[in-house]
Design a protein around this motif. Sequence first.
Motif, PDB file in Angstrom:
ATOM      1  N   PRO A   1     -25.364  15.492  10.214  1.00  0.00           N
ATOM      2  CA  PRO A   1     -25.365  15.096   8.794  1.00  0.00           C
ATOM      3  C   PRO A   1     -24.896  13.654   8.577  1.00  0.00           C
ATOM      4  O   PRO A   1     -25.469  12.933   7.749  1.00  0.00           O
ATOM      5  N   GLU A   2     -23.891  13.218   9.316  1.00  0.00           N
ATOM      6  CA  GLU A   2     -23.428  11.826   9.192  1.00  0.00           C
ATOM      7  C   GLU A   2     -24.525  10.851   9.617  1.00  0.00           C
ATOM      8  O   GLU A   2     -24.720   9.804   8.984  1.00  0.00           O
ATOM      9  N   GLN A   3     -25.226  11.186  10.686  1.00  0.00           N
ATOM     10  CA  GLN A   3     -26.312  10.334  11.152  1.00  0.00           C
ATOM     11  C   GLN A   3     -27.387  10.201  10.077  1.00  0.00           C
ATOM     12  O   GLN A   3     -27.830   9.098   9.769  1.00  0.00           O
ATOM     13  N   GLU A   4     -27.793  11.308   9.486  1.00  0.00           N
ATOM     14  CA  GLU A   4     -28.863  11.269   8.501  1.00  0.00           C
ATOM     15  C   GLU A   4     -28.453  10.499   7.244  1.00  0.00           C
ATOM     16  O   GLU A   4     -29.254   9.767   6.672  1.00  0.00           O
ATOM     17  N   VAL A   5     -27.188  10.623   6.831  1.00  0.00           N
ATOM     18  CA  VAL A   5     -26.699   9.836   5.693  1.00  0.00           C
ATOM     19  C   VAL A   5     -26.734   8.347   6.034  1.00  0.00           C
ATOM     20  O   VAL A   5     -27.179   7.515   5.234  1.00  0.00           O
ATOM     21  N   MET A   6     -26.284   8.008   7.229  1.00  0.00           N
ATOM     22  CA  MET A   6     -26.285   6.605   7.660  1.00  0.00           C
ATOM     23  C   MET A   6     -27.718   6.071   7.773  1.00  0.00           C
ATOM     24  O   MET A   6     -27.990   4.925   7.379  1.00  0.00           O
ATOM     25  N   LEU A   7     -28.649   6.885   8.270  1.00  0.00           N
ATOM     26  CA  LEU A   7     -30.047   6.457   8.378  1.00  0.00           C
ATOM     27  C   LEU A   7     -30.645   6.147   7.005  1.00  0.00           C
ATOM     28  O   LEU A   7     -31.355   5.149   6.837  1.00  0.00           O
ATOM     29  N   LYS A   8     -30.339   6.983   6.029  1.00  0.00           N
ATOM     30  CA  LYS A   8     -30.817   6.740   4.664  1.00  0.00           C
ATOM     31  C   LYS A   8     -30.222   5.444   4.114  1.00  0.00           C
ATOM     32  O   LYS A   8     -30.911   4.654   3.471  1.00  0.00           O
ATOM     33  N   GLY A   9     -28.950   5.205   4.388  1.00  0.00           N
ATOM     34  CA  GLY A   9     -28.300   3.972   3.940  1.00  0.00           C
ATOM     35  C   GLY A   9     -28.889   2.741   4.599  1.00  0.00           C
ATOM     36  O   GLY A   9     -29.104   1.715   3.939  1.00  0.00           O
ATOM     37  N   LEU A  10     -29.161   2.825   5.888  1.00  0.00           N
ATOM     38  CA  LEU A  10     -29.777   1.695   6.596  1.00  0.00           C
ATOM     39  C   LEU A  10     -31.172   1.399   6.042  1.00  0.00           C
ATOM     40  O   LEU A  10     -31.539   0.239   5.834  1.00  0.00           O
ATOM     41  N   ALA A  11     -31.949   2.456   5.812  1.00  0.00           N
ATOM     42  CA  ALA A  11     -33.301   2.269   5.269  1.00  0.00           C
ATOM     43  C   ALA A  11     -33.237   1.629   3.887  1.00  0.00           C
ATOM     44  O   ALA A  11     -34.030   0.729   3.576  1.00  0.00           O
ATOM     45  N   GLU A  12     -32.291   2.060   3.074  1.00  0.00           N
ATOM     46  CA  GLU A  12     -32.145   1.492   1.737  1.00  0.00           C
ATOM     47  C   GLU A  12     -31.699   0.026   1.808  1.00  0.00           C
ATOM     48  O   GLU A  12     -32.251  -0.837   1.140  1.00  0.00           O
ATOM     49  N   THR A  13     -30.711  -0.251   2.642  1.00  0.00           N
ATOM     50  CA  THR A  13     -30.142  -1.599   2.728  1.00  0.00           C
ATOM     51  C   THR A  13     -31.114  -2.612   3.321  1.00  0.00           C
ATOM     52  O   THR A  13     -31.214  -3.740   2.828  1.00  0.00           O
ATOM     53  N   PHE A  14     -31.844  -2.213   4.367  1.00  0.00           N
ATOM     54  CA  PHE A  14     -32.674  -3.176   5.098  1.00  0.00           C
ATOM     55  C   PHE A  14     -34.177  -2.985   4.901  1.00  0.00           C
ATOM     56  O   PHE A  14     -34.974  -3.638   5.573  1.00  0.00           O
ATOM     57  N   GLY A  15     -34.557  -2.102   3.982  1.00  0.00           N
ATOM     58  CA  GLY A  15     -35.971  -1.947   3.668  1.00  0.00           C
ATOM     59  C   GLY A  15     -36.760  -1.182   4.707  1.00  0.00           C
ATOM     60  O   GLY A  15     -37.954  -1.428   4.884  1.00  0.00           O
ATOM     61  N   GLY A  16     -36.113  -0.240   5.373  1.00  0.00           N
ATOM     62  CA  GLY A  16     -36.812   0.582   6.360  1.00  0.00           C
ATOM     63  C   GLY A  16     -37.590   1.707   5.705  1.00  0.00           C
ATOM     64  O   GLY A  16     -37.462   1.967   4.504  1.00  0.00           O
ATOM     65  N   ASP A  17     -38.371   2.398   6.491  1.00  0.00           N
ATOM     66  CA  ASP A  17     -39.169   3.522   6.024  1.00  0.00           C
ATOM     67  C   ASP A  17     -38.240   4.697   5.743  1.00  0.00           C
ATOM     68  O   ASP A  17     -37.577   5.212   6.644  1.00  0.00           O
ATOM     69  N   HIS A  18     -38.192   5.138   4.491  1.00  0.00           N
ATOM     70  CA  HIS A  18     -37.298   6.239   4.087  1.00  0.00           C
ATOM     71  C   HIS A  18     -37.717   7.575   4.694  1.00  0.00           C
ATOM     72  O   HIS A  18     -36.900   8.489   4.775  1.00  0.00           O
ATOM     73  N   ALA A  19     -38.963   7.691   5.128  1.00  0.00           N
ATOM     74  CA  ALA A  19     -39.425   8.934   5.760  1.00  0.00           C
ATOM     75  C   ALA A  19     -38.900   9.072   7.188  1.00  0.00           C
ATOM     76  O   ALA A  19     -38.986  10.147   7.771  1.00  0.00           O
ATOM     77  N   CYS A  20     -38.360   8.011   7.743  1.00  0.00           N
ATOM     78  CA  CYS A  20     -37.890   8.013   9.140  1.00  0.00           C
ATOM     79  C   CYS A  20     -36.371   8.138   9.206  1.00  0.00           C
ATOM     80  O   CYS A  20     -35.698   7.336   9.864  1.00  0.00           O
ATOM     81  N   THR A  21     -35.828   9.133   8.514  1.00  0.00           N
ATOM     82  CA  THR A  21     -34.373   9.266   8.469  1.00  0.00           C
ATOM     83  C   THR A  21     -33.906  10.660   8.875  1.00  0.00           C
ATOM     84  O   THR A  21     -32.789  11.048   8.567  1.00  0.00           O
ATOM     85  N   ASP A  22     -34.746  11.399   9.577  1.00  0.00           N
ATOM     86  CA  ASP A  22     -34.339  12.732  10.016  1.00  0.00           C
ATOM     87  C   ASP A  22     -33.931  12.693  11.485  1.00  0.00           C
ATOM     88  O   ASP A  22     -34.382  11.842  12.252  1.00  0.00           O
ATOM     89  N   CYS A  23     -33.089  13.623  11.882  1.00  0.00           N
ATOM     90  CA  CYS A  23     -32.535  13.610  13.237  1.00  0.00           C
ATOM     91  C   CYS A  23     -33.552  13.977  14.309  1.00  0.00           C
ATOM     92  O   CYS A  23     -33.344  13.681  15.480  1.00  0.00           O
ATOM     93  N   ALA A  24     -34.650  14.603  13.947  1.00  0.00           N
ATOM     94  CA  ALA A  24     -35.665  15.001  14.927  1.00  0.00           C
ATOM     95  C   ALA A  24     -36.783  13.962  15.060  1.00  0.00           C
ATOM     96  O   ALA A  24     -37.812  14.216  15.668  1.00  0.00           O
TER      97      ALA A  24
END
Length: 175
Positions: A135-158
């Motif tokens: 869960p911490e990883q997925e929250v951080m992935l969403k934050g990184l995507a938001e901050t740096f303009g990454g693909d929001h669909a690429c934020t799941d652990c699998a």
Amino acid sequence: MFKYEEIARQFLSEWFRPEETFALLACSPQASRTLQRIVRLTDLMKSNYLGWLAFENSRGANIYFSMNPLSSGAKKRTKSAVSAAKGLYLDLDLDGDHRLAALCQSNAVPSPSAVIHTSIGKHQVIWRVKGFTIPEQEVMLKGLAETFGGDHACTDCARVFRLPGFFHRKYSPAF
């Protein structure tokens, strides 16, 4: 062994421990098929998985690997099969060169462990991490995507990413 197979072997050897299990995928858009194998690193090194992936890549398939290790005995690459959060990652497709440069100049994140250049102006950025729960990883992935303009669909652990060393067959010519 071909150079691209050696690049993939070296990358996987540095990313996974010998006993870790992960997924390898060959996605063939022309045939609308995806072949997935769940392997341990030691089995990858003993068998010809990379030769099989090279064959599939030569026939037009795109080659991917699971970023996070899977539980021993996993049969599928599902969220429940992910055993640990091994990496943080960003998929930078839209305005990728500019966004990668901004990320690399930022003091908000450490330097990436690896950057996979998937095609012209498109990048997958990876950081090796320890101590994150899923869960911490997925929250951080969403934050990184938001901050740096990454693909929001690429934020799941699998999530799967392109395996370095193989051609990106989505475009012509292949990258």
